[in-house]
Design a protein around this motif. Structure first.
Motif, PDB file in Angstrom:
ATOM      1  N   THR A 101       0.848  -1.211   0.000  1.00  0.00           N
ATOM      2  CA  THR A 101       0.000   0.000   0.000  1.00  0.00           C
ATOM      3  C   THR A 101       0.878   1.254   0.000  1.00  0.00           C
ATOM      4  O   THR A 101       0.505   2.289  -0.545  1.00  0.00           O
ATOM      5  CB  THR A 101      -1.002   0.019   1.178  1.00  0.00           C
ATOM      6  OG1 THR A 101      -0.307  -0.246   2.396  1.00  0.00           O
ATOM      7  CG2 THR A 101      -2.099  -1.008   0.996  1.00  0.00           C
ATOM      8  N   THR A 102       2.068   1.127   0.585  1.00  0.00           N
ATOM      9  CA  THR A 102       3.011   2.250   0.500  1.00  0.00           C
ATOM     10  C   THR A 102       3.423   2.482  -0.950  1.00  0.00           C
ATOM     11  O   THR A 102       3.442   3.615  -1.432  1.00  0.00           O
ATOM     12  CB  THR A 102       4.247   1.977   1.372  1.00  0.00           C
ATOM     13  OG1 THR A 102       3.813   1.843   2.720  1.00  0.00           O
ATOM     14  CG2 THR A 102       5.273   3.099   1.264  1.00  0.00           C
ATOM     15  N   LEU A 103       3.736   1.381  -1.642  1.00  0.00           N
ATOM     16  CA  LEU A 103       4.092   1.531  -3.065  1.00  0.00           C
ATOM     17  C   LEU A 103       2.946   2.182  -3.828  1.00  0.00           C
ATOM     18  O   LEU A 103       3.159   3.078  -4.649  1.00  0.00           O
ATOM     19  CB  LEU A 103       4.430   0.166  -3.688  1.00  0.00           C
ATOM     20  CG  LEU A 103       5.680  -0.535  -3.156  1.00  0.00           C
ATOM     21  CD1 LEU A 103       5.881  -1.860  -3.896  1.00  0.00           C
ATOM     22  CD2 LEU A 103       6.921   0.343  -3.307  1.00  0.00           C
ATOM     23  N   LEU A 104       1.730   1.744  -3.538  1.00  0.00           N
ATOM     24  CA  LEU A 104       0.588   2.330  -4.254  1.00  0.00           C
ATOM     25  C   LEU A 104       0.444   3.819  -3.953  1.00  0.00           C
ATOM     26  O   LEU A 104       0.058   4.600  -4.827  1.00  0.00           O
ATOM     27  CB  LEU A 104      -0.698   1.565  -3.914  1.00  0.00           C
ATOM     28  CG  LEU A 104      -0.748   0.130  -4.467  1.00  0.00           C
ATOM     29  CD1 LEU A 104      -2.005  -0.581  -3.971  1.00  0.00           C
ATOM     30  CD2 LEU A 104      -0.716   0.115  -5.993  1.00  0.00           C
ATOM     31  N   SER A 105       0.780   4.225  -2.725  1.00  0.00           N
ATOM     32  CA  SER A 105       0.693   5.664  -2.418  1.00  0.00           C
ATOM     33  C   SER A 105       1.706   6.451  -3.249  1.00  0.00           C
ATOM     34  O   SER A 105       1.426   7.563  -3.704  1.00  0.00           O
ATOM     35  CB  SER A 105       0.879   5.922  -0.909  1.00  0.00           C
ATOM     36  OG  SER A 105       2.202   5.690  -0.480  1.00  0.00           O
TER      37      SER A 105
END
Ligand SMILES: Cc1cc2nc3c(=O)[nH]c(=O)nc-3n(C[C@H](O)[C@H](O)[C@H](O)COP(=O)(O)O)c2cc1C
Length: 159
Positions: A101-105
């Motif tokens: 989810t960090t990558l997606l942010s």
């Protein structure tokens, strides 16, 4: 010559280690690399790069405050990053601790800038970017290098 900016944040060194390997991959692929902490990057650095690779530790399942501060500041150059290649990496403490989810942010921010986003190469994983759980091991650092190489290859084609 292709110029790639690698921007990272890191409190305890894990994401920094990844960033250094990403930068090494860029260098080995024959491009110029600028490696900087999010705190030290200028908007001019971002504008001058052909490609930008963002690395952040996972903080509550998203990018760190310092990385977010840079992203928020970069609204001032919205339009200038249009069409540049981007990619990302993250370190977390836990396997299901939110590194994806960090990558997606990070990916969302790049897309909002009009950037073209590459995941990690198929032969090292082929998902949203490179992740490490805790201190990156040798295989993860190889994947980081491969990510750097991939971004150089694509940046060369786009230039
Ligand atoms: C404020 C804060 C929030 C964190 N939140 C998470 C989290 O949501 N999930 C997780 O797996 N690890 C979390 N961690 C742990 C870090 O992501 C992990 O230790 C990472 O490897 C640190 O990278 P760094 O050495 O580059 O700072 C958090 C750490 C801090 C300081």
């Amino acid at each position: 010559m292709v110029r790639i900016l690698v921007v990272y944040d890191s409190r305890t060194g894990n994401t920094e280690e990844m960033a250094k390997s990403v930068a090494e991959g860029v260098r080995k692929a024959g491009a110029e690399v600028v490696l900087k902490r999010a705190d030290d990057v200028s908007l001019e650095d971002m504008k001058r790069a052909d490609g930008i690779i963002l690395g952040s530790p996972t903080h509550f399942g998203t990018m760190s405050d310092r990385m977010k501060a840079l992203i928020d500041e970069s609204v001032r150059i919205r339009g200038d990053l249009d069409g540049k290649i981007g990619a990302c990496f993250s370190s977390s403490a836990h396997y299901a601790g939110g590194n994806e989810t960090t990558l997606l942010s990070l990916i969302k921010a790049m897309l909002i800038h009009g950037m073209i986003v590459a995941g990690d190469p198929l032969d090292v994983g082929g998902h949203y970017g490179v992740v490490s759980v805790g201190k990156p091991d040798a295989k993860t650092l190889e994947a980081c290098e491969a990510l750097g190489r991939r971004v150089v290859e694509i940046a060369g084609k786009l230039k």
